[in-house]
Scaffold this active site. Structure first.
Site, PDB file in Angstrom:
ATOM      1  CE  LYS A  12      36.036  51.031  34.626  1.00  0.00           C
ATOM      2  NZ  LYS A  12      35.416  50.469  36.162  1.00  0.00           N
TER       3      LYS A  12
ATOM      4  NE  ARG B  89      30.893  41.299  39.461  1.00  0.00           N
ATOM      5  CZ  ARG B  89      30.659  41.946  39.959  1.00  0.00           C
ATOM      6  NH1 ARG B  89      29.829  41.581  41.065  1.00  0.00           N
ATOM      7  NH2 ARG B  89      31.646  42.535  40.887  1.00  0.00           N
TER       8      ARG B  89
END
Ligand code: BES
Ligand code: MN
Ligand code: ZN
Length: 497
Positions: free
Chosen positions: A274, A348
């Site tokens: 990030k 996920r």
């Protein structure tokens, strides 16, 4: 503080202040059962003040009654415009002012009800907000300011409110308060303090001596069970992954419920790193896990006629020489292969494993909570969580309960078509779609791992779990979103299943 809020009791010494919420065009004392001696004199003093109830109006006077030293009237505007947001703002201001004035014992009279929650539950919502109004996270301050802490808030009863009913509401509000605080504290704790190991240790210790059985799976066990998604996301960190399993089973369970919470104790994104801005906020990427653990505490206390299992995968997502890489292909616990297109779409991978693993508990209802996508935050901001469900009844139930508890949700489409976005050249699917449709694609990904016959709801809490600055009466940081919603859901499932 769990016992901050108490039912009004005539004090031995006068309380420091009586706080009255006043609305436009109504008599400030209307609807209240002002306790103590000489309530008439209070009415007189208040009308002398010329209270108009306009929003933001604050008027203070000495109290003629010997139960209080002062009376403070806080205007909240039109009763019809009163919402949970205005309620929170009001209560925070009241607690702040009381703290600054060094008032340790106060009474709060609140006859207006927030209009954006069910009328039936509005009083409990208001009492819970009152209990939470002095929340702050000062665990890491060497000199927390104790002198500005209010010790006791006496709740003034309303007309038509019997004591037993009010007592029960206060009890419930206190429980909500304790568990929302627990979830907020977990969300606010930084990554070096709350690691997969410490989270797992604390979460399981919390259930010692209760009918909830806690098991912690370490890296070796996760490997052995084939939970590759969880292991792979965690492999870039020296902090090894864990999964906490909390199991409760009533004698004759009416239904089997599984709760799954995303527990990334820090999400740097992994090799798909990030950007630096706002990365520190990713300490709260375990807010789903926190809500699930908090909800499990009510199961331990209430022992509902259900089977309830919580699965909490815990990892730290960091880049390193051993980290998961873009292009890697993982075989998940159910045999599905996943190409990792983006290591920052790690949530996920954890959830898919935990959800597929949940098949062994034969869930009738499966609910997962996750700070899953920035896209959900873009779409709904901090007001609503995204809801995806494979069952209309469950979806409507969560919408309704969101409205009742204040943890509001907005349904988004679960459509098989979105699976196309996840097509991989090399594996059964990839973990990240392109930019367009990435939010419904995240849910389409998870849908692949829902056990057969389970009614499933996925709550994307990325936008609602954490606010960087105080807003709408919420303190900065973790909000504890989902605790009240899950508690309400478990209550209903226990009743109706
Ligand atoms: N934990 C983040 C999502 C998030 C963002 C939560 C902002 C709270 C606030 C998640 O793991 C993530 O990084 N998601 C990616 C997915 C993408 C790579 C497909 C995202 O949303 O950018
Ligand atoms: Mn991520
Ligand atoms: Zn994440």
């Amino acid at each position: 503080m769990a016992d901050l809020v108490q039912l009004w009791k005539a004090p031995e010494e006068p309380l420091d202040c009586l706080y009255l919420a006043t609305t436009e065009g109504t008599n400030p004392l209307e609807g209240l059962v002002l306790p103590g001696t000489n309530p008439k004199s209070i009415g007189h003093a208040v009308s002398e003040l010329g209270v108009r109830g306009l929003e933001g109006e604050v008027l203070v006077t000495a109290s003629p009654s010997r139960d209080f030293r002062r009376i403070a009237c806080f205007g909240i505007g039109k009763a019809g415009d009163f919402t949970v947001h205005s309620l929170r703002k009001l209560l925070r201001r009241v607690l702040e002012q009381a703290g600054h004035n060094r008032e340790y014992q106060i009474a709060v009279a609140l006859s207006a009800m927030p209009r954006d929650v069910d009328a039936q539950e509005a009083r409990t919502v208001a009492l819970a907000e009152l209990a939470l109004a002095d929340y702050r996270f000062d665990r890491f301050r060497s000199h927390p300011d104790e002198s500005t802490k209010v010790d006791v808030v006496h709740v003034v009863p309303l007309k038509g409110e019997d004591e037993k009913g009010l007592r029960a509401r206060i009890d419930r509000a206190r429980r909500l308060d304790t568990l929302v605080r627990l979830a907020r504290d977990l969300g606010n704790r930084p990554g070096n303090d709350l690691t997969p190991e410490s989270f797992a240790g604390e979460a399981s210790a919390m259930f010692a001596g209760t009918p909830v059985r806690a098991t912690v799976m370490g890296r070796k066990e996760l490997e052995k069970e084939g939970l590759r998604g969880i292991v792979a996301v965690g492999q870039g960190s020296v902090q090894e992954p864990r999964m906490v399993r909390l199991e409760y089973r009533a004698k004759k369970p009416r239904a089997s419920v599984v709760l799954v919470g995303k527990g990334v104790t820090f999400d740097a994104g992994g090799i798909s790193l990030k950007v630096a801005a706002e990365m520190a906020e990713m300490k709260h990427d375990m807010a789903g896990a926190a809500a699930v653990v908090a909800a499990m505490r009510t199961v331990a206390e209430d022992q509902p006629p259900l089977k309830v299992v919580a699965l909490v995968p815990l990892v730290e997502n960091l880049p390193s020489g051993g980290a998961l890489k873009p292009g890697d292909i993982l075989t998940m616990v159910d045999g599905t292969t996943v190409e990792v297109e983006n290591t920052d779409a790690e949530g996920r991978l954890l959830l898919a494993d935990a959800m597929a693993y949940s098949a062994r508990f034969h869930p009738d209802v499966l609910v997962d909570l996750a700070t899953l996508t920035g896209a959900c935050k873009v779409a709904l901001g901090s007001e609503l969580a995204g809801l995806f469900a494979n069952d209309d009844d469950l979806a409507h139930q969560l919408e309704r309960l969101g409205h009742r508890t204040g943890d509001r949700v907005w349904r988004l489409p679960l459509l098989a078509e979105y699976r196309d976005l996840l097509r991989s050249e090399w594996a059964d699917l990839k973990n990240s779609a392109g930019r367009w449709g990435s939010l419904p694609a995240s849910a389409a990904f998870l849908a692949r791992f829902v056990p057969e016959k389970a009614r499933w709801a996925h709550l994307d809490i990325a936008g609602v779990a954490y606010i960087p600055r105080s807003r709408n009466g919420l303190p900065p940081g973790a909000t504890g979103f989902g605790v009240r919603l899950l508690m309400a859901l478990l209550d209903e499932l226990a009743e109706k299943a």
